[in-house]
Design a protein around this motif. Structure first.
Motif, PDB file in Angstrom:
ATOM      1  N   LEU A  75      10.508   8.016 -26.413  1.00 56.77           N
ATOM      2  CA  LEU A  75       9.691   9.253 -25.802  1.00 56.77           C
ATOM      3  C   LEU A  75       8.115   9.212 -26.023  1.00 56.77           C
ATOM      4  CD1 LEU A  75       9.728  12.073 -24.470  1.00 56.77           C
ATOM      5  CD2 LEU A  75      10.081  13.120 -27.004  1.00 56.77           C
ATOM      6  N   ALA A  76       7.882   8.806 -27.273  1.00 59.80           N
ATOM      7  CA  ALA A  76       6.427   8.639 -27.571  1.00 59.80           C
ATOM      8  C   ALA A  76       5.859   7.467 -26.787  1.00 59.80           C
ATOM      9  CB  ALA A  76       6.356   8.142 -29.177  1.00 59.80           C
ATOM     10  N   ARG A  77       6.461   6.431 -26.357  1.00 60.06           N
ATOM     11  CA  ARG A  77       6.063   5.405 -25.441  1.00 60.06           C
ATOM     12  C   ARG A  77       5.776   5.955 -24.116  1.00 60.06           C
ATOM     13  NH1 ARG A  77       9.130   1.627 -28.663  1.00 60.06           N
ATOM     14  NH2 ARG A  77      10.901   1.875 -27.169  1.00 60.06           N
ATOM     15  N   ALA A  78       6.642   6.609 -23.802  1.00 59.09           N
ATOM     16  CA  ALA A  78       6.814   7.244 -22.350  1.00 59.09           C
ATOM     17  C   ALA A  78       5.406   8.047 -22.131  1.00 59.09           C
ATOM     18  CB  ALA A  78       7.972   7.958 -22.014  1.00 59.09           C
ATOM     19  N   CYS A  79       5.472   8.807 -23.282  1.00 60.93           N
ATOM     20  CA  CYS A  79       4.158  10.076 -23.259  1.00 60.93           C
ATOM     21  C   CYS A  79       2.853   9.269 -23.263  1.00 60.93           C
ATOM     22  CB  CYS A  79       4.243  11.131 -24.431  1.00 60.93           C
ATOM     23  SG  CYS A  79       5.584  12.094 -24.142  1.00 60.93           S
ATOM     24  N   GLU A  80       2.894   8.039 -23.885  1.00 59.44           N
ATOM     25  CA  GLU A  80       1.494   7.378 -24.258  1.00 59.44           C
ATOM     26  C   GLU A  80       1.179   6.235 -23.049  1.00 59.44           C
ATOM     27  OE1 GLU A  80       2.113   5.433 -28.018  1.00 59.44           O
ATOM     28  OE2 GLU A  80       2.118   7.234 -29.130  1.00 59.44           O
ATOM     29  N   GLU A  81       2.192   5.773 -22.650  1.00 57.43           N
ATOM     30  CA  GLU A  81       2.072   4.771 -21.571  1.00 57.43           C
ATOM     31  C   GLU A  81       2.189   5.128 -20.224  1.00 57.43           C
ATOM     32  OE1 GLU A  81       4.536   1.449 -22.817  1.00 57.43           O
ATOM     33  OE2 GLU A  81       3.847   1.426 -24.720  1.00 57.43           O
ATOM     34  N   TRP A  82       2.942   6.274 -19.868  1.00 57.98           N
ATOM     35  CA  TRP A  82       3.195   6.637 -18.444  1.00 57.98           C
ATOM     36  C   TRP A  82       2.821   7.925 -18.193  1.00 57.98           C
ATOM     37  CZ3 TRP A  82       4.602   3.889 -14.081  1.00 57.98           C
ATOM     38  CH2 TRP A  82       5.219   2.627 -14.247  1.00 57.98           C
ATOM     39  N   GLY A  83       3.166   8.857 -19.011  1.00 58.96           N
ATOM     40  CA  GLY A  83       2.989  10.201 -18.928  1.00 58.96           C
ATOM     41  C   GLY A  83       3.977  10.727 -17.996  1.00 58.96           C
ATOM     42  N   PHE A  84       5.166  10.136 -17.601  1.00 57.05           N
ATOM     43  CA  PHE A  84       6.204  10.459 -16.790  1.00 57.05           C
ATOM     44  C   PHE A  84       7.476   9.804 -17.586  1.00 57.05           C
ATOM     45  CE2 PHE A  84       3.183  11.788 -13.622  1.00 57.05           C
ATOM     46  CZ  PHE A  84       4.020  12.962 -12.797  1.00 57.05           C
ATOM     47  N   PHE A  85       8.560  10.440 -17.247  1.00 60.07           N
ATOM     48  CA  PHE A  85       9.947   9.789 -17.462  1.00 60.07           C
ATOM     49  C   PHE A  85      10.792  10.659 -16.823  1.00 60.07           C
ATOM     50  CE2 PHE A  85       8.785  12.888 -21.001  1.00 60.07           C
ATOM     51  CZ  PHE A  85       9.661  13.668 -21.148  1.00 60.07           C
ATOM     52  N   VAL A  86      11.991   9.949 -16.592  1.00 64.39           N
ATOM     53  CA  VAL A  86      13.310  10.549 -16.135  1.00 64.39           C
ATOM     54  C   VAL A  86      14.040  10.909 -17.220  1.00 64.39           C
ATOM     55  CG1 VAL A  86      15.343  10.146 -14.493  1.00 64.39           C
ATOM     56  CG2 VAL A  86      13.056   8.882 -14.103  1.00 64.39           C
ATOM     57  N   LEU A  87      14.450  12.185 -17.186  1.00 65.38           N
ATOM     58  CA  LEU A  87      15.256  12.692 -18.247  1.00 65.38           C
ATOM     59  C   LEU A  87      16.725  12.915 -17.817  1.00 65.38           C
ATOM     60  CD1 LEU A  87      15.066  14.077 -21.258  1.00 65.38           C
ATOM     61  CD2 LEU A  87      14.962  16.248 -19.910  1.00 65.38           C
ATOM     62  N   ILE A  88      17.590  11.996 -18.593  1.00 63.24           N
ATOM     63  CA  ILE A  88      19.154  12.436 -18.074  1.00 63.24           C
ATOM     64  C   ILE A  88      19.801  13.011 -19.271  1.00 63.24           C
ATOM     65  CG2 ILE A  88      18.949  10.226 -16.754  1.00 63.24           C
ATOM     66  CD1 ILE A  88      20.197   8.753 -19.079  1.00 63.24           C
ATOM     67  N   ASN A  89      21.286  13.435 -18.886  1.00 53.91           N
ATOM     68  CA  ASN A  89      21.844  13.876 -20.059  1.00 53.91           C
ATOM     69  C   ASN A  89      21.291  15.274 -20.786  1.00 53.91           C
ATOM     70  OD1 ASN A  89      23.901  12.049 -19.397  1.00 53.91           O
ATOM     71  ND2 ASN A  89      23.146  10.706 -21.165  1.00 53.91           N
ATOM     72  N   HIS A  90      20.409  16.141 -19.966  1.00 53.87           N
ATOM     73  CA  HIS A  90      19.829  17.084 -20.564  1.00 53.87           C
ATOM     74  C   HIS A  90      20.681  18.321 -20.605  1.00 53.87           C
ATOM     75  CE1 HIS A  90      20.174  18.166 -16.159  1.00 53.87           C
ATOM     76  NE2 HIS A  90      19.425  16.844 -15.774  1.00 53.87           N
ATOM     77  N   GLY A  91      21.897  18.305 -20.020  1.00 56.90           N
ATOM     78  CA  GLY A  91      22.880  19.417 -20.108  1.00 56.90           C
ATOM     79  C   GLY A  91      22.870  20.669 -19.161  1.00 56.90           C
ATOM     80  N   ILE A  92      21.869  20.696 -18.305  1.00 56.32           N
ATOM     81  CA  ILE A  92      21.728  21.552 -17.294  1.00 56.32           C
ATOM     82  C   ILE A  92      22.842  21.394 -16.354  1.00 56.32           C
ATOM     83  CG2 ILE A  92      20.494  22.724 -15.388  1.00 56.32           C
ATOM     84  CD1 ILE A  92      17.753  22.163 -17.092  1.00 56.32           C
ATOM     85  N   PRO A  93      23.605  22.234 -15.703  1.00 55.79           N
ATOM     86  CA  PRO A  93      24.819  21.609 -14.809  1.00 55.79           C
ATOM     87  C   PRO A  93      24.250  21.317 -13.822  1.00 55.79           C
ATOM     88  CG  PRO A  93      25.286  23.798 -16.188  1.00 55.79           C
ATOM     89  CD  PRO A  93      23.965  23.480 -16.539  1.00 55.79           C
ATOM     90  N   GLU A  94      24.964  20.444 -12.981  1.00 53.09           N
ATOM     91  CA  GLU A  94      24.468  19.734 -11.778  1.00 53.09           C
ATOM     92  C   GLU A  94      24.413  20.927 -10.645  1.00 53.09           C
ATOM     93  OE1 GLU A  94      25.254  16.111  -8.538  1.00 53.09           O
ATOM     94  OE2 GLU A  94      26.457  16.283 -10.606  1.00 53.09           O
ATOM     95  N   THR A  95      25.470  21.826 -10.811  1.00 53.65           N
ATOM     96  CA  THR A  95      25.812  22.989  -9.765  1.00 53.65           C
ATOM     97  C   THR A  95      24.545  23.935  -9.620  1.00 53.65           C
ATOM     98  OG1 THR A  95      27.051  23.963 -11.279  1.00 53.65           O
ATOM     99  CG2 THR A  95      28.243  22.933  -9.723  1.00 53.65           C
ATOM    100  N   VAL A  96      23.898  24.122 -10.958  1.00 51.69           N
ATOM    101  CA  VAL A  96      22.867  24.921 -11.142  1.00 51.69           C
ATOM    102  C   VAL A  96      21.408  24.258 -10.281  1.00 51.69           C
ATOM    103  CG1 VAL A  96      20.990  26.028 -12.680  1.00 51.69           C
ATOM    104  CG2 VAL A  96      23.543  26.052 -13.137  1.00 51.69           C
ATOM    105  N   MET A  97      21.470  22.993 -10.602  1.00 57.09           N
ATOM    106  CA  MET A  97      20.289  22.136  -9.879  1.00 57.09           C
ATOM    107  C   MET A  97      20.268  22.117  -8.541  1.00 57.09           C
ATOM    108  SD  MET A  97      20.016  19.254 -12.753  1.00 57.09           S
ATOM    109  CE  MET A  97      18.622  18.614 -12.402  1.00 57.09           C
ATOM    110  N   LYS A  98      21.691  21.878  -7.883  1.00 63.77           N
ATOM    111  CA  LYS A  98      21.978  22.036  -6.596  1.00 63.77           C
ATOM    112  C   LYS A  98      21.711  23.237  -6.020  1.00 63.77           C
ATOM    113  CE  LYS A  98      25.461  20.919  -2.843  1.00 63.77           C
ATOM    114  NZ  LYS A  98      24.964  22.051  -2.318  1.00 63.77           N
ATOM    115  N   ASN A  99      22.085  24.437  -6.692  1.00 63.33           N
ATOM    116  CA  ASN A  99      21.993  25.743  -6.294  1.00 63.33           C
ATOM    117  C   ASN A  99      20.525  26.148  -5.851  1.00 63.33           C
ATOM    118  OD1 ASN A  99      24.602  26.192  -6.067  1.00 63.33           O
ATOM    119  ND2 ASN A  99      25.015  27.454  -7.849  1.00 63.33           N
ATOM    120  N   ILE A 100      19.714  25.810  -7.117  1.00 65.40           N
ATOM    121  CA  ILE A 100      18.196  26.175  -6.813  1.00 65.40           C
ATOM    122  C   ILE A 100      17.559  25.580  -5.527  1.00 65.40           C
ATOM    123  CG2 ILE A 100      16.982  24.358  -8.285  1.00 65.40           C
ATOM    124  CD1 ILE A 100      15.455  26.887  -9.379  1.00 65.40           C
TER     125      ILE A 100
END
Length: 364
Positions: A75-100
């Motif tokens: 995470l530290a390298r992502a913030c320092e070197e890219w300022g962007f990262f892809v977050l996986i296994n975050h626990g928000i249900p896929e149905t909620v993301m599709k619904n929004i």
């Protein structure tokens, strides 16, 4: 009276600031980009990179100290070197993301008179809907190839009244995203060497500011001659972005533009202006842009996450002490920063540059 599809196809040079791009794009006779939208993006193709970091959220919050330690370093390298990262296994249900995503699309398909209820009258309006434009370096107004809806959703909740499902799902998505935000910020605080609870107390994360924004990018007949959103950085600490599977977000890294490719049910996260300020420049707020295509409609949904609205954001005092007592940014109340930024329509200009403290003669 709002223009119809046939009106705008025949009188594209007469489009006003409030005309919805969706109407224009649905014209069967539209063959080229109207002059008001002319924004040449010669480098809009972008490059592809397998190096954009992927962060496994479940490892940041796990009990295994070895796995968590490695995840924090990633995470530290992502913030320092890219300022962007892809977050996986975050626990928000896929149905909620599709619904929004689906509910946001329903908003853009509402009759124009309903959407126009939320035309912005001031930067402090808690709900806004429209299209948008920027002034380029030649002081010419350029229309953006996108429609949007935005609303403040925390600590006070605001949402368009229609469609009803949008109010419900935005409330649920923002609520589910806050524990993810908090855990990421606690991990970032730990990486910065700050005491446990410091970031929560100083930035009042119990009352963290959240803004929901949905962007609608219809197909464009000449995608290299228009722009969805020009290069910019975001207000706040961390921005969460999801989309309907149609690519379009590009990030700047080492002077080059890269296409982002986030897998299904992941969240694209970027460090924003106030994390740069809070970290006293250790983590940078990275420029990104939205390009358009000629094939498919793109929908993106953003949750911009910041400190409490009334917090005056400074570089963290312990980090300033480590930098020989030198703060690199001026203080500013967070909500004032947000509203100033939302009213700033000059391409490539943001509050962050205005808050940077120039080094003195002895430092040069």
């Amino acid at each position: 009276m709002a223009p119809t599809a046939s009106d705008v196809s025949n009188q594209t040079t007469l489009i006003d600031d409030s005309a919805y791009v969706k109407v224009l794009a649905e014209s069967s006779t539209l063959k080229s980009v109207p002059s008001q939208f002319a924004y040449a993006t010669n480098d809009s193709k972008g490059s592809y990179s397998d190096s954009i970091p992927i962060i496994d959220f479940s490892l940041i919050t796990c009990a295994d100290s070895e796995q968590r330690s490695k995840a924090l370093k990633d995470l530290a390298r992502a913030c320092e070197e890219w300022g962007f990262f892809v977050l996986i296994n975050h626990g928000i249900p896929e149905t909620v993301m599709k619904n929004i995503i689906d509910a946001s699309l329903e908003f853009f398909e509402l009759p124009e008179e309903e959407k126009r209820r939320y035309e912005p009258r001031s930067a402090s309006d808690p709900i806004k809907s429209g299209t948008g434009s920027v002034l380029n370096v030649a002081n010419q107004r350029i229309h953006l190839w996108r429609d949007y809806v935005k609303s403040y959703v925390h600590p006070e909740f605001h949402s368009p009244h229609k469609p009803q499902i949008l109010r419900e799902i935005v409330a649920e998505y923002s609520e589910r995203s806050r524990p993810v935000l908090r855990s990421l910020l606690q991990a970032i605080s730990e990486n910065l060497g700050l005491e446990q609870g410091y970031i929560d107390d100083v930035l009042k994360l119990d009352s963290c500011f959240q803004l929901y924004a949905a962007n609608y990018y219809p197909p464009c007949p000449e995608p290299d001659q228009a722009i969805g959103i020009p290069p910019h950085t975001d207000h706040g600490l961390l921005t969460f972005l999801i989309h309907n599977g149609v690519a379009g977000l590009q990030i700047q890294h080492n002077g080059k533009w890269f296409n982002t490719n986030s897998p299904q049910n992941s969240i694209l996260v970027n460090t924003a202006d106030h994390l740069e300020i809070f970290s006293n420049g250790r983590y940078k707020s990275v420029k990104h842009r939205a390009v358009v295509n000629s094939e498919a409609t793109r929908i993106s949904v953003v949750i911009a996450n910041g400190p409490a609205p009334d917090v005056i954001v400074n570089p963290a005092a312990p980090l300033v002490e480590r930098d020989d007592g030198r703060a690199l940014y001026l203080p500013m109340k967070f909500i004032e920063y947000v509203e100033t930024m939302l009213s700033n329509r000059l391409e490539g200009k943001g509050n962050l540059e205005c808050l940077k403290i120039s080094p003195g003669p002895e430092d040069q």
